[in-house]
Design an enzyme around this catalytic site. Structure first.
Site, PDB file in Angstrom:
ATOM      1  CG  HIS A   1      10.805 -81.472 -49.347  1.00  3.19           C
ATOM      2  ND1 HIS A   1      12.008 -81.542 -50.061  1.00  3.19           N
ATOM      3  CD2 HIS A   1      10.784 -80.523 -49.554  1.00  3.19           C
ATOM      4  CE1 HIS A   1      12.288 -81.051 -51.663  1.00  3.19           C
ATOM      5  NE2 HIS A   1      10.346 -79.985 -50.541  1.00  3.19           N
TER       6      HIS A   1
ATOM      7  CB  SER B   1      10.569 -77.008 -50.824  1.00  2.00           C
ATOM      8  OG  SER B   1      10.084 -75.798 -50.412  1.00  2.00           O
TER       9      SER B   1
ATOM     10  CE  LYS C   1       9.810 -82.608 -54.908  1.00  2.00           C
ATOM     11  NZ  LYS C   1       8.902 -81.784 -53.877  1.00  2.00           N
TER      12      LYS C   1
HETATM   13  C1  LIG Z   1       8.185 -80.833 -55.164  1.00  2.00           C
HETATM   14  C2  LIG Z   1       6.481 -80.725 -53.643  1.00  2.00           C
HETATM   15  C3  LIG Z   1       5.534 -80.499 -54.405  1.00  2.00           C
HETATM   16  C4  LIG Z   1       5.345 -81.182 -55.100  1.00  2.00           C
HETATM   17  O1  LIG Z   1       5.352 -82.002 -55.794  1.00  2.00           O
HETATM   18  P1  LIG Z   1       5.679 -82.530 -57.253  1.00  2.00           P
HETATM   19  O2  LIG Z   1       5.535 -84.432 -57.340  1.00  2.00           O
HETATM   20  O3  LIG Z   1       6.739 -82.253 -57.191  1.00  2.00           O
HETATM   21  O4  LIG Z   1       4.307 -81.836 -57.595  1.00  2.00           O
HETATM   22  C5  LIG Z   1       4.479 -80.178 -53.498  1.00  2.00           C
HETATM   23  N1  LIG Z   1       5.022 -79.818 -51.927  1.00  2.00           N
HETATM   24  C6  LIG Z   1       6.395 -79.458 -52.284  1.00  2.00           C
HETATM   25  C7  LIG Z   1       6.845 -78.965 -50.094  1.00  2.00           C
HETATM   26  C8  LIG Z   1       7.546 -79.725 -52.616  1.00  2.00           C
HETATM   27  O5  LIG Z   1       8.748 -79.163 -51.865  1.00  2.00           O
END
Ligand SMILES: *Cc1c(COP(=O)(O)O)cnc(C)c1O
Length: 394
Positions: free
Chosen positions: A208, A180, A239
């Site tokens: 991602h 991330s 996302k």
């Molecule tokens: C954003 C993210 C999460 C958390 O997901 P949410 O739905 O925002 O709680 C988990 N793992 C990674 C790698 C992330 O980037």
């Protein structure tokens, strides 16, 4: 004895002097390339809305229609009366889309990771995590009470050594599919081979990758052509999918076990059914979204080929996450603030989110960006390198 409130105040003051204080911006617009934050218009390179779906008309309409028909509240936990037909349809559509026998929805990716790892692993087991994994994977390992081994980033040989000497009952390798804060990919094929050799399982957090990588955006595992009952994947839906929530996909026995044992699934009210209706519309857009993905990858290529800096450098990432490493906390903040004066928002990411002395600007690109948007960012960064004195304080 010390006073709790005084300790809290001391912590905040220390953060301030170290350049680590975090502040929220107040948003008054939909998530898009142009946003209004703290009352000012900005060109934004901040969001994980990689396909530009967060404010897509088809998703908004699907949500409105479902709310009119199904109401807004889930009312009770999944195991009482909260499991709505929209949730069920979405689970089946997601499982089919990523090519797994079954899937289970969670309200957030954070809840999915802590729920899955703590349910599948116990005291006699071991979790093997990449050092750069997302915080919620580590929290899941901690909650599980399993032995937690952390190996250097993407280091297959170091991981193999740990697996060789482990006497744990069950072994789970956990990794981000796309990291991330660095944007690089995990060597998932090598990890799966280790799983076969050492009787381990692989949990891939594809927050991602889902929607972006692989054929029709089916994610990192499909991107690498990996298929095995030893694979469990988690994809987030806030996302690239543009809404909120997450899903876990894997063998039927894994999903059924999670329904029985994952506390963050059982003891909580599911997300409103209309969100699942919006996500069904989103999944349709993702599946037919090759034009969006082409635009995104064209913007990535443009940034990488035309940005030419000497003091700061882009990490070798081929994904929508393009980190510009500055190093010093204060200098990273100064650069982020310089861009703000140019009307461009790029967040400065500092420890503990990233290792010390690797503070960076996390540039995230989206299919919603135009060539002119990306050129504006490139020009502002070139100007910043000329204008900001070395060792600048924000
Ligand atoms: C954003 C993210 C999460 C958390 O997901 P949410 O739905 O925002 O709680 C988990 N793992 C990674 C790698 C992330 O980037």
């Amino acid at each position: 004895m010390s006073n709790l409130l005084e300790s809290l105040q001391a912590d905040l003051e220390k953060r301030q002097t170290l350049g680590l204080m975090r502040q929220r911006r107040l948003l008054d617009s939909p998530q898009a390339e142009h946003i209004t934050a703290n009352g000012q218009p900005f060109l934004s390179f901040c969001s994980n809305d990689y396909l530009g779906l967060a404010n897509d008309a088809a998703l908004v309409t699907a949500l409105q229609q479902a709310a009119a028909e199904a109401g807004v509240g889930s009312g009770a936990s999944n195991l009482i009366t909260g499991h709505h037909r929209y949730h069920d349809q979405l689970e089946q559509a997601l499982a089919a889309f990523v090519g797994k026998p079954a899937a289970l929805l969670f309200s957030t990716g954070y809840m999915a990771n802590i729920g899955v790892i703590s349910a599948l692993m116990g005291r006699e087991d071991a979790v093997f995590s990449d050092k750069l994994n997302h915080a919620c994977l580590n929290d899941g390992a901690f909650l599980s009470r399993a032995t937690h081994h952390r190996f250097p980033h993407n280091d297959v040989a170091a991981l193999e050594k740990l697996l060789q000497t482990s006497t744990a009952r069950h072994k789970l390798i956990a990794a981000d599919g796309v990291f991330s804060m660095d944007g690089d990919l995990a060597p998932l094929a090598e990890y799966l081979a280790l799983c076969e050799r050492y009787d381990a399982y692989l949990y891939v957090d594809d927050a991602h990758g889902f929607g972006v990588l692989g054929p029709q955006g089916r994610g990192s595992l499909r991107h690498l052509g990996l298929e095995s009952p030893r694979l469990i994947m988690m994809g987030t839906l806030g996302k690239a999918a543009g809404v909120a929530g997450a899903f876990v996909a894997g063998e039927k026995v894994v999903i059924e076990y999670l329904i029985q044992h994952a506390n963050s699934y059982i003891y909580t009210t599911p997300a409103p059914p209309p969100l699942s209706a919006a996500l069904l519309a989103s999944l349709h857009e993702i599946e037919h979204g090759d034009a969006r993905r082409k635009q995104l990858f064209d913007m990535i290529a443009l940034l990488k080929s035309e940005l030419s800096l000497t003091r700061w450098h882009l990490l070798p990432s081929s994904t929508a996450i393009q980190p510009l490493v500055v190093g010093d906390n204060h200098e990273a903040l100064a650069l982020s603030q310089y861009l703000q004066t140019c009307g461009i928002l790029v967040p400065a990411i500092r420890p503990p989110t990233v290792p010390v002395r690797t503070s960076r600007l996390r540039i995230s690109l989206s299919a919603a960006h135009s060539e002119a948007n990306v050129r504006a960012l490139i020009n502002a960064l070139h100007a910043a390198e000329r204008d900001i004195p070395a060792g600048a304080q924000a």
